[in-house]
Scaffold this motif. Structure first.
Motif, PDB file in Angstrom:
ATOM      1  N   ILE B 211       0.846  -1.193   0.000  1.00 35.95           N
ATOM      2  CA  ILE B 211       0.000   0.000   0.000  1.00 35.95           C
ATOM      3  C   ILE B 211       0.878   1.239   0.000  1.00 35.95           C
ATOM      4  CG2 ILE B 211      -1.882   1.194   1.151  1.00 35.95           C
ATOM      5  CD1 ILE B 211      -2.536  -1.387   2.561  1.00 35.95           C
ATOM      6  N   PHE B 212       1.965   1.168   0.763  1.00 38.42           N
ATOM      7  CA  PHE B 212       2.899   2.295   0.775  1.00 38.42           C
ATOM      8  C   PHE B 212       3.452   2.552  -0.614  1.00 38.42           C
ATOM      9  CE2 PHE B 212       5.945   5.213   2.378  1.00 38.42           C
ATOM     10  CZ  PHE B 212       7.095   5.012   1.634  1.00 38.42           C
ATOM     11  N   VAL B 213       3.797   1.497  -1.323  1.00 42.41           N
ATOM     12  CA  VAL B 213       4.339   1.673  -2.677  1.00 42.41           C
ATOM     13  C   VAL B 213       3.326   2.382  -3.561  1.00 42.41           C
ATOM     14  CG1 VAL B 213       4.929   0.414  -4.763  1.00 42.41           C
ATOM     15  CG2 VAL B 213       5.952  -0.232  -2.627  1.00 42.41           C
ATOM     16  N   THR B 214       2.065   1.947  -3.490  1.00 41.80           N
ATOM     17  CA  THR B 214       1.028   2.590  -4.308  1.00 41.80           C
ATOM     18  C   THR B 214       0.908   4.069  -3.960  1.00 41.80           C
ATOM     19  OG1 THR B 214      -0.168   0.508  -4.147  1.00 41.80           O
ATOM     20  CG2 THR B 214      -1.342   2.358  -5.085  1.00 41.80           C
ATOM     21  N   CYS B 215       0.833   4.358  -2.677  1.00 35.67           N
ATOM     22  CA  CYS B 215       0.651   5.752  -2.283  1.00 35.67           C
ATOM     23  C   CYS B 215       1.884   6.580  -2.615  1.00 35.67           C
ATOM     24  CB  CYS B 215       0.358   5.842  -0.788  1.00 35.67           C
ATOM     25  SG  CYS B 215      -1.159   5.016  -0.354  1.00 35.67           S
ATOM     26  N   ALA B 216       3.043   5.965  -2.519  1.00 34.74           N
ATOM     27  CA  ALA B 216       4.255   6.720  -2.846  1.00 34.74           C
ATOM     28  C   ALA B 216       4.279   7.073  -4.329  1.00 34.74           C
ATOM     29  CB  ALA B 216       5.492   5.905  -2.477  1.00 34.74           C
ATOM     30  N   VAL B 217       3.938   6.102  -5.164  1.00 38.31           N
ATOM     31  CA  VAL B 217       3.899   6.377  -6.606  1.00 38.31           C
ATOM     32  C   VAL B 217       2.876   7.464  -6.898  1.00 38.31           C
ATOM     33  CG1 VAL B 217       3.270   5.383  -8.819  1.00 38.31           C
ATOM     34  CG2 VAL B 217       4.693   4.098  -7.277  1.00 38.31           C
ATOM     35  N   PHE B 250      11.935  21.551 -12.211  1.00 41.53           N
ATOM     36  CA  PHE B 250      10.781  20.703 -11.904  1.00 41.53           C
ATOM     37  C   PHE B 250      11.147  19.239 -11.999  1.00 41.53           C
ATOM     38  CE2 PHE B 250       6.965  22.538 -10.760  1.00 41.53           C
ATOM     39  CZ  PHE B 250       6.707  23.698 -11.454  1.00 41.53           C
ATOM     40  N   PHE B 251      11.898  18.946 -13.030  1.00 35.09           N
ATOM     41  CA  PHE B 251      12.285  17.564 -13.238  1.00 35.09           C
ATOM     42  C   PHE B 251      13.146  17.041 -12.116  1.00 35.09           C
ATOM     43  CE2 PHE B 251      10.820  15.219 -16.559  1.00 35.09           C
ATOM     44  CZ  PHE B 251      11.685  14.196 -16.873  1.00 35.09           C
ATOM     45  N   MET B 252      14.088  17.903 -11.664  1.00 34.58           N
ATOM     46  CA  MET B 252      14.934  17.488 -10.541  1.00 34.58           C
ATOM     47  C   MET B 252      14.089  17.276  -9.310  1.00 34.58           C
ATOM     48  SD  MET B 252      18.568  19.367 -10.622  1.00 34.58           S
ATOM     49  CE  MET B 252      18.053  21.033 -10.883  1.00 34.58           C
ATOM     50  N   ALA B 253      13.086  18.130  -9.151  1.00 34.74           N
ATOM     51  CA  ALA B 253      12.195  17.961  -7.999  1.00 34.74           C
ATOM     52  C   ALA B 253      11.491  16.619  -8.085  1.00 34.74           C
ATOM     53  CB  ALA B 253      11.172  19.091  -7.953  1.00 34.74           C
ATOM     54  N   GLU B 254      11.057  16.252  -9.287  1.00 39.29           N
ATOM     55  CA  GLU B 254      10.351  14.979  -9.409  1.00 39.29           C
ATOM     56  C   GLU B 254      11.263  13.803  -9.108  1.00 39.29           C
ATOM     57  OE1 GLU B 254       7.754  14.366 -12.680  1.00 39.29           O
ATOM     58  OE2 GLU B 254       8.266  12.248 -12.832  1.00 39.29           O
ATOM     59  N   TYR B 255      12.453  13.818  -9.708  1.00 42.31           N
ATOM     60  CA  TYR B 255      13.359  12.696  -9.448  1.00 42.31           C
ATOM     61  C   TYR B 255      13.831  12.682  -8.011  1.00 42.31           C
ATOM     62  CZ  TYR B 255      13.460  11.074 -14.190  1.00 42.31           C
ATOM     63  OH  TYR B 255      13.109  10.549 -15.389  1.00 42.31           O
ATOM     64  N   GLY B 256      14.006  13.899  -7.462  1.00 39.59           N
ATOM     65  CA  GLY B 256      14.406  13.960  -6.059  1.00 39.59           C
ATOM     66  C   GLY B 256      13.361  13.334  -5.158  1.00 39.59           C
ATOM     67  N   SER B 257      12.099  13.651  -5.427  1.00 40.95           N
ATOM     68  CA  SER B 257      11.089  13.066  -4.544  1.00 40.95           C
ATOM     69  C   SER B 257      10.925  11.570  -4.800  1.00 40.95           C
ATOM     70  CB  SER B 257       9.752  13.786  -4.654  1.00 40.95           C
ATOM     71  OG  SER B 257       9.430  14.026  -5.968  1.00 40.95           O
ATOM     72  N   MET B 258      11.207  11.138  -6.031  1.00 36.20           N
ATOM     73  CA  MET B 258      11.179   9.688  -6.258  1.00 36.20           C
ATOM     74  C   MET B 258      12.214   8.987  -5.404  1.00 36.20           C
ATOM     75  SD  MET B 258      10.695   9.238 -10.330  1.00 36.20           S
ATOM     76  CE  MET B 258      11.327   7.599 -10.484  1.00 36.20           C
ATOM     77  N   VAL B 259      13.437   9.554  -5.387  1.00 38.33           N
ATOM     78  CA  VAL B 259      14.495   8.952  -4.571  1.00 38.33           C
ATOM     79  C   VAL B 259      14.129   9.031  -3.103  1.00 38.33           C
ATOM     80  CG1 VAL B 259      16.909   9.104  -3.936  1.00 38.33           C
ATOM     81  CG2 VAL B 259      16.236   9.548  -6.263  1.00 38.33           C
ATOM     82  N   ALA B 260      13.531  10.169  -2.719  1.00 40.50           N
ATOM     83  CA  ALA B 260      13.216  10.361  -1.306  1.00 40.50           C
ATOM     84  C   ALA B 260      12.189   9.347  -0.830  1.00 40.50           C
ATOM     85  CB  ALA B 260      12.709  11.782  -1.093  1.00 40.50           C
ATOM     86  N   VAL B 261      11.109   9.153  -1.614  1.00 39.63           N
ATOM     87  CA  VAL B 261      10.110   8.184  -1.127  1.00 39.63           C
ATOM     88  C   VAL B 261      10.650   6.763  -1.214  1.00 39.63           C
ATOM     89  CG1 VAL B 261       8.029   9.524  -1.486  1.00 39.63           C
ATOM     90  CG2 VAL B 261       8.891   8.153  -3.313  1.00 39.63           C
ATOM     91  N   SER B 262      11.496   6.502  -2.194  1.00 37.32           N
ATOM     92  CA  SER B 262      12.105   5.168  -2.227  1.00 37.32           C
ATOM     93  C   SER B 262      12.969   4.958  -1.002  1.00 37.32           C
ATOM     94  CB  SER B 262      12.980   4.990  -3.466  1.00 37.32           C
ATOM     95  OG  SER B 262      12.240   5.123  -4.613  1.00 37.32           O
ATOM     96  N   GLY B 263      13.740   6.014  -0.668  1.00 42.43           N
ATOM     97  CA  GLY B 263      14.594   5.909   0.510  1.00 42.43           C
ATOM     98  C   GLY B 263      13.786   5.754   1.780  1.00 42.43           C
TER      99      GLY B 263
END
Lengths: 415, 388, 176
Positions: B211-217, B250-263
């Motif tokens: 569920i966390f994975v879904t919400c993170a995505v 914006f793009f860096m923000a998106e990838y940054g938050s992807m890494v952050a939620v993965s972390g």
């Protein structure tokens, strides 16, 4: 506006044409938005302009504006002879050039009461069915793209690439063929072509289940397309819809079986099924067709899409039969008519089953080599006219889903 | 580190200030490096999924110089702004998003003690700051003076705000089990062999992870929840009018938050910086034994952590290129009708499980559960500490 | 039903307003007067044995010979024709309706012809009639959404007319 120093002396302020806000196309309530899905848009499948009237995300009216690709083909047809007009038909539905050529060739043959020999007939069937597969592949791939699924686009185009290579071997062109002409075809098959075609068909059969897995049976795809844009059979006939749009509503009508004698004669000794729902189920050739999901309603986007996918399998069947018949047939190939051939006086109208629907051509002749009037009746033109009925009440995100399921090509609509 | 500088006689504000700047620079480097690497990886991964190669020309056979080349191109692009756009908001929006995404890294530990600011409310801080990203998006959509951008922004606002609820509940569950909001503590509780990981604590926790994975995505606007930037309908949604450097922010923000939620997911569920086999322990590298080699052990932990984050990001990329997009009402349905009740049920389930089996069913190296003295000890030992 | 019977039924219905018919040519056609077009179409659609439910195409054909040398050899007067191609899915028969009209209304050049719209009988006629208006200059009375379809809204002239002159400019863009 900031201009770079070195251009400042050359720069002239361009007058901005501001539209008078009093001039609106129709009344707009204050809680409604008027949105323009302009001629340049990734998912309108060409230069189509849709003016949407929405209340938030819910669309209450769609007005399509066409004509951005109008190239006056019919006016040009009054200046050139039929064989010279053939390339213009290619460019109408440019994804199904062979079928367009066939329509025009057969119309002129109808006027001249000309029959093509069997060898040419089988070649025509082969090419038209291959082009049907190519057109449906583009429809499937771009439909996935509209819905956000980027990968099937590349899978379908990879297969279409093989078909275009086959066509290049036959007539030298990948998109605009002018191969099927009045009197037959322009050239015979090169040696080895039939084996290449067979190889492609075998490879393509393996890819079809992949496409079903990633599109037709995908849960998210079903949610986006099932129950969306439901077209009733009466409305479909009333609006002149044809092809997969008509068959998707359950009307089992295909010109290859139900058309004029001239068209049905082309397919008379071939075995194939017309894909339309009959008593709740589809003709099952293979066991691995995906099951119709319970959310899908007859006449919705999912059914129209599914019919195109299943028609590809029927086309494979037809191509194999055509190849077999071509190998056995050893008659003449037929001669295309001369460019300056005089046409008999009179009119002829003929519709053929193109991948997108029933494509009709009319030729009016006054006895000379140049026709008096040429008319192309586009299948997508009528399919598109039903959009405003289909889109009412759905969300903004459903508009690309509905337009994609109608499978329109603006080249054909605008001519 | 700041304490050392104070000991050497520099004024406090200078010491803390310079340490903060250094930490920010390191994190900025990490974030930009991550963005550059992940753009390259996205193109390669998407290429392979689509049966083609990705970039193969710029930078040799693997095209790894493509990202710097793209970065240079974006910097050199013309600075366009629509004539009717709101100047201030239009310019401010990308940086707001970027800051929100960047601030998450301030409290995200990369290894035991390797964190810019060890807050004992780290989880709370991260959730709060990650939710600020929506401001940038809404500002961008509104300020672009285009109805299509506005649509993207509205959808985004609805989506992110509603997915914060199940995300919060999912994050709360390991926090409840661990008894601390401090991410370093939660991470350290997963020391040892693989079964110490929080995900194996109970079947409920296992489901919570998904569920966390879904919400993170959903909260990072990646497909299948990317209708805010839906390419095929809205051209690029709220990003339509952005080009050049602003777009890359914006793009860096998106990838940054992807890494952050993965972390974040890695720390909360997948053992953080501890791998399935405790190599550092086995070859005798923990910090307490030897200061320098202990540092090496922590480096190993950081590599573990980064590997898990990369895995998470790759999974998100894989999802993007496979699945179609959901409609906004379907996204809301998934959130409100599926994620929230499921997450709440898992919460209750885990609660009952910890009540029934306080020490857990599997032999653990570090006892799980709230441990006030250990928490107090850890705060004093490690760097900085928070100053509430 | 074969075409002869259809034409007989039509003749009965419309009395003497069915003028000519040619059943031997490639596409059998029936000529209908412009005033009776709407009634004829409604009759063809609603009679159960005929049930022409599918309108394929509406075309406009301009009969005017602009070349003076060829004009000497023709045997018809300048006129305008509309052709309606109909078919029935249920009974599988086809017919073509032909409407012969003068080139301009009342003989005055520029005044568009007026014909009753059949958009209330077949909804597809909506867009076909818009196209005939746009390209051939026939206005259809009673049309639900009467405006140009392929050419821009403010285009002047009707391109498929034989005496159409392409304008020099359109909004400052050179056309010719």
């Amino acid at each position: 506006m900031r201009i770079a120093k070195k251009y400042q002396d050359r720069y002239q302020e361009m007058p901005i044409e501001r539209v008078d806000p009093e001039l609106v196309e129709f009344d707009v309530r204050t809680d409604e938005m008027l949105i323009n899905m302009g001629p340049q848009h990734p998912s309108t499948h060409g230069v189509l302009r849709l003016v949407l009237r929405t209340d938030g995300e819910v669309v209450s009216d769609v007005v399509p504006h066409i004509g951005y690709l109008h190239r006056c083909a019919e006016k040009i047809g009054e200046k050139v002879s039929p064989r010279q007009w053939l390339p213009y038909t290619d460019r109408m539905d440019y994804l199904a050039g062979m079928n367009m050529n066939l329509g025009w060739a057969m119309t002129v043959e109808k006027l001249m009461d000309l029959d093509v020999p069997d060898r040419a007939r089988h070649l025509r069937v082969m090419m038209c069915e291959l082009n049907r597969i190519a057109s449906h592949l583009v429809a499937a791939g771009t439909y996935g793209l509209d819905l956000g699924s980027f990968t099937p686009f590349l899978y379908t185009f990879r297969e279409r690439e093989k078909i275009l290579n086959l066509f290049e071997d036959v007539c030298g062109a990948r998109l605009t063929y002018s191969y099927i002409t009045m009197g037959g075809v322009t050239a015979d098959l090169p040696p080895g072509w039939l084996d290449k075609c067979e190889r492609f068909l075998c490879e393509f059969e393996e890819v079809i289940p992949e496409l079903h897995a990633v599109l037709t049976s995908n849960e998210i795809f079903i949610r986006r397309t099932a129950g969306i844009g439901v077209l009733s059979p009466e409305m479909a006939i009333d609006y002149g819809c044809s092809g997969p749009v008509l068959r998707g509503s359950g009307v089992k009508w295909d010109l290859r079986r139900d058309g004029e004698p001239r068209v049905t004669r082309m397919y008379e000794d071939y075995e194939f099924e017309i894909i339309a729902e009959h008593e709740g189920s589809y003709p099952q050739d293979r066991d691995d067709y995906p099951v119709v999901p319970p959310q899908a309603v007859l006449g919705d986007c999912w059914h129209r899409f599914y019919i195109r996918m299943v028609e590809c399998v029927q086309s494979i069947r037809l191509i194999r039969q055509a190849m077999e018949k071509y190998r056995e047939c050893d008659g003449p190939l037929g001669e295309p008519i001369k460019v300056t051939q005089k046409l008999p006086k009179g009119e002829a109208y003929l519709e053929t089953e193109a991948p997108k629907g029933q494509m009709g051509f009319m030729v009016v002749s006054n006895g000379t080599a140049i026709p008096w009037r040429v008319r192309a009746r586009s299948s997508c033109f009528c399919n598109l006219s039903v959009t405003h009925e289909l889109c009412r009440g759905f969300l903004l995100a459903d508009i690309p889903a509905i337009i994609g399921s109608l499978d329109i090509v603006l080249g054909e609509i605008d001519r | 580190m700041a304490d050392y500088l104070v000991q050497f006689g520099s004024p406090e504000w200078l010491a803390y200030g310079s340490v903060a700047i250094v930490q920010c620079l390191i994190l900025l480097t990490v974030m930009m490096g991550a963005a550059a690497t992940f753009t390259w990886m996205e193109r390669k991964v998407s290429g392979r999924i689509q049966d083609r190669l990705g970039p193969t020309r710029v930078g040799g056979r693997f095209g790894w110089l493509q990202s710097p080349a793209d970065g240079i191109k974006l910097l050199c692009k013309e600075d366009l702004m629509p004539a009717e756009a709101d100047a201030v908001l239009f310019r401010l929006a990308p940086y707001m998003s970027f800051c929100a995404s960047f601030c998450v890294f301030l409290a995200l530990p990369f290894s035991n003690g390797w964190v810019a600011q060890q807050l004992n409310v780290a989880v709370f801080f991260i959730l709060a700051v990650a939710g600020l990203e929506v401001f940038g998006v809404v500002m961008a959509g509104y300020a672009s003076a285009s109805k299509w951008s506005l649509y993207g922004a509205m959808r985004e606002a609805a989506q992110v705000v509603s997915y914060e609820v199940p995300l919060g509940i999912c994050v709360l569950i390991p926090v409840m089990v661990a008894g601390s909001l401090d991410l370093v503590t939660i991470g350290n509780m997963q020391q040892g062999w693989g079964w110490n990981w929080m995900i194996f604590h109970s079947p409920f926790m296992f489901i919570t992870f998904f569920i966390f994975v879904t919400c993170a995505v959903a909260s990072t606007n990646r497909a299948p929840f990317d209708l805010a930037e839906a390419e095929s309908e809205l051209v690029a949604g709220f990003l339509t009018e952005y080009s050049g450097f602003r777009w890359s922010v914006f793009f860096m923000a998106e990838y940054g938050s992807m890494v952050a939620v993965s972390g974040l997911g890695a720390i909360l569920f997948l053992g953080g910086w501890y791998g399935p086999i405790p190599v550092a322990d086995l070859i005798g590298l923990p910090h307490s034994n030897h200061p320098i080699l202990g540092w090496l052990g922590e480096l190993l932990g950081a590599c573990n952590f980064l590997f898990k984050a990369i895995l998470g990001v790759t999974f998100m990329m894989w999802l993007r290129w496979t699945l179609p997009r959901l409609r906004i009402d379907q996204v809301m349905t998934v959130c409100l009708k599926y994620c929230v009740p499921l997450a709440a049920t898992m919460f209750v389930g885990v609660m009952l499980w910890t009540y029934a089996f306080p020490a857990g069913l599997l032999p653990r190296k570090t006892p799980i559960g709230p441990n006030p003295e250990a928490a107090a000890r850890m705060t004093v030992e490690t760097t900085g500490g928070d100053r509430t | 039903m074969n075409v002869a019977d259809i034409v007989d039924q039509l003749k009965q219905q419309l009395a003497d307003q069915v003028m000519r018919a040619d059943l031997e040519c490639v596409d059998p056609w029936v000529e209908i007067a412009a005033e009776r077009l709407h009634d004829a179409c409604r009759f063809l659609r609603e009679t159960p044995e005929l049930h022409f439910d599918y309108l394929h195409c509406i075309s406009g054909i301009d009969y005017l010979e602009t070349d003076p040398r060829k004009a000497k050899r023709i045997d018809w007067e300048p006129h305008f024709e509309l052709m309606y191609h109909l078919s029935s899915m249920q009974h599988r028969h086809r017919i073509v309706l032909r409407v012969v009209l003068p080139r301009w209304r009342d003989g005055v050049e520029g005044r568009l012809l007026e014909v009753a719209s059949v958009a209330d009988i077949w909804r597809t006629a909506d867009w076909h009639e818009r196209e005939v208006y746009d390209l051939c200059g026939v206005s259809f009375t009673g049309h639900p959404d009467f405006r140009r379809i392929l050419c821009p809204e403010d285009w002047e002239g009707h391109p498929l007319r034989k005496d159409y002159e392409t304008p020099e400019e359109y909004h400052g863009i050179r056309v010719k």
